[in-house]
Design an enzyme around this catalytic site. Sequence first.
Site: not given
Ligand code: DQQ
Length: 656
Positions: A136, A152
């Site tokens: 994300d 992320q």
């Molecule tokens: N990625 C998800 C989110 C979470 C994150 C969505 C974890 O809900 O916070 O792809 O990597």
Amino acid sequence: MDVPDLESPIFIPYSYHPLPQVEDYDDSIIPTSSNKPSRRALRLVLFGITTVTLLGLVSLFYHGGGGPQGELEFFDPAKETPVDRWTVSRGTAEGVSEKSNGPILGATPVYPWTNVMLVWQRTAFHFQPQENWMNDPNGPMYYKGWYHLFYQYNPESALWGNITWGHAVSRDLVHWFYLPLAMVPDQWYDANGVWTGSATLMPDGRIAMVYTGSTTQSVQVQNLAFPADPDDPLLIRWNKSESNPVIFPPPWVGPTDFRDPTTAWYVPTESAWRLAIGAKDSEHNGIALLYQTKDFITYELLPGFLHAVNGTGMWECVDFYPVSTGSALGLDTSTGPGPRVKYVLKASLDEKKQDYYAIGTYDGEEGTWTPDEPEMDVGIGLRYDYGKFYASKTFYDPVKERRVLWGWTAETDSEWADLLKGWASLQTIPRTVLYDDETKSNLIQWPVDEVESLRSSKQEFSNIKLSTGSVVPLDVTQATQVDIEAEFEIDLSALEQSVEADVGYNCSTSGGAAGRGALGPFGLLVLADQDLKEQTAVYFYLRRGTDGGLSTFFCQDEMRSSLANDIVKRVYGSSVPVLDGESLTVRILVDHSVIESFAQGGRACVTSRVYPTRAVYGGARAFLFNNATDASMTAKSLKIWQMDSAFLHPYSIGPD
Ligand code: DQQ
């Protein structure tokens, strides 16, 4: 802190210049463009040949697959042990959804990818880290002259896990500098991952970064972080608040169903900020909870919900923002309800891995949002993108007064291939988002203008006739890094004479680009090889209903995108509004392993990840096609720009 010299040229080992075509078509039906490639483009091509040759060697060194350095070697799947690798946790065990593809059913044996093919898959003008896993987009914002993107990131592997916040900055949303990791999982409250969050910029210049931490016990809590040095425009160092966690899940929400806070908006009547957090309840309803805070440390859960939709499951990465109904400018998140303001609510549906939005009204006093059309509510109506696009987030850019959308596009190949190539996932090209004042029913997304700065030589074609069942090759210098704009017109008499009703049409289930109807499909084939053994079709299909009315579909067919079988291939798409007098238009950004398409000025978008084996380097071509049985078409105008590569590279930080 020393600010790096951002002007000095740096060798970029992670991007590619276009390659020339290996051989030219001599087929007489090939339409010729009105413009010759510019001298600049030719110089770029020469530079491209040198660069790609060097890069091939560099990459062989990095991803050598065990072969002697500099030698092209086929991977031998029989010698690999993919089963071990597929047992790596990809999220569900840690309280978040599956993040990538394990073994792909039916893919036996796995495709023998070569280094050369894998090297080609790296993109040239999309944002991706230097190596390893990304998902994300997080906390995007503009601060003191720089666009910031956090994401992320797994610094240790090309698979999801060990989630930290990667960080990059840009002056123009096109060229990026990689910065050190912004936050790592080093506290009990985020030991299992520094998950998704959003930035709030306060009028006095302070920044509150609120993010989800997955605790040592995999409980999802919300935490606060802020810049260690607000005078640093690059915001390199971040401090986590001593008050963390600042929000715990309410008792009736599962400990792993509570995550991804939005950017906060200011409510003057309360002298407080509000933000939303995604959740689900025990009855499988998706929910956006609303919190209020004065200091970003203590929060009050407001009664009821901002919104909830039955049966939609966990809402990840909720986004909530105002759009202007009267102008083509974006609005700051704190704008507040008003006569020419509507509100967009977006949720990323965990079970479907799709981003749904709806347009509606926000009642600040009640703390609730209501969709304009209940049958098009969040999770059951419109999507930002009908392809591979998830966990998106917008921010308001005060410089250009626009709202910009980032979205994560994951891989659709196997985890094993990701490990071989050493990276996984891209961010889509940032898109401006506007309310569509013409249709009044959808948003319009369009690549940020700055992307056009990468356009180099242009080839232009006009009035190319496409008879029924035809495929017309385009004499394009090469078609691996291109920006295409096309406009189609359908033969009016055929349109009037066609009476066949085609009510059941749907992009995903109607045979893709090979499924012939009276008035479609027709469009372009991109990343195609000369023999069309590989091709990704981007096309329109007109459907006549039983009442005689026409509706238009915009689709993207990946089914023949690669000869490899260890890939998830789909036909994506949706209906798209076409108003009286409008012709059919599409813009397509092709960048190695990603194709992003925008129909009717951005009313419908589709993103595909594709992994050709033949349509690579100089073997990648483009075609027009018309597979309709009853109507000829005209490609009234077709513009194809070669795209330069963006500069994405790290910089070194001087001593403090
Ligand atoms: N990625 C998800 C989110 C979470 C994150 C969505 C974890 O809900 O916070 O792809 O990597």
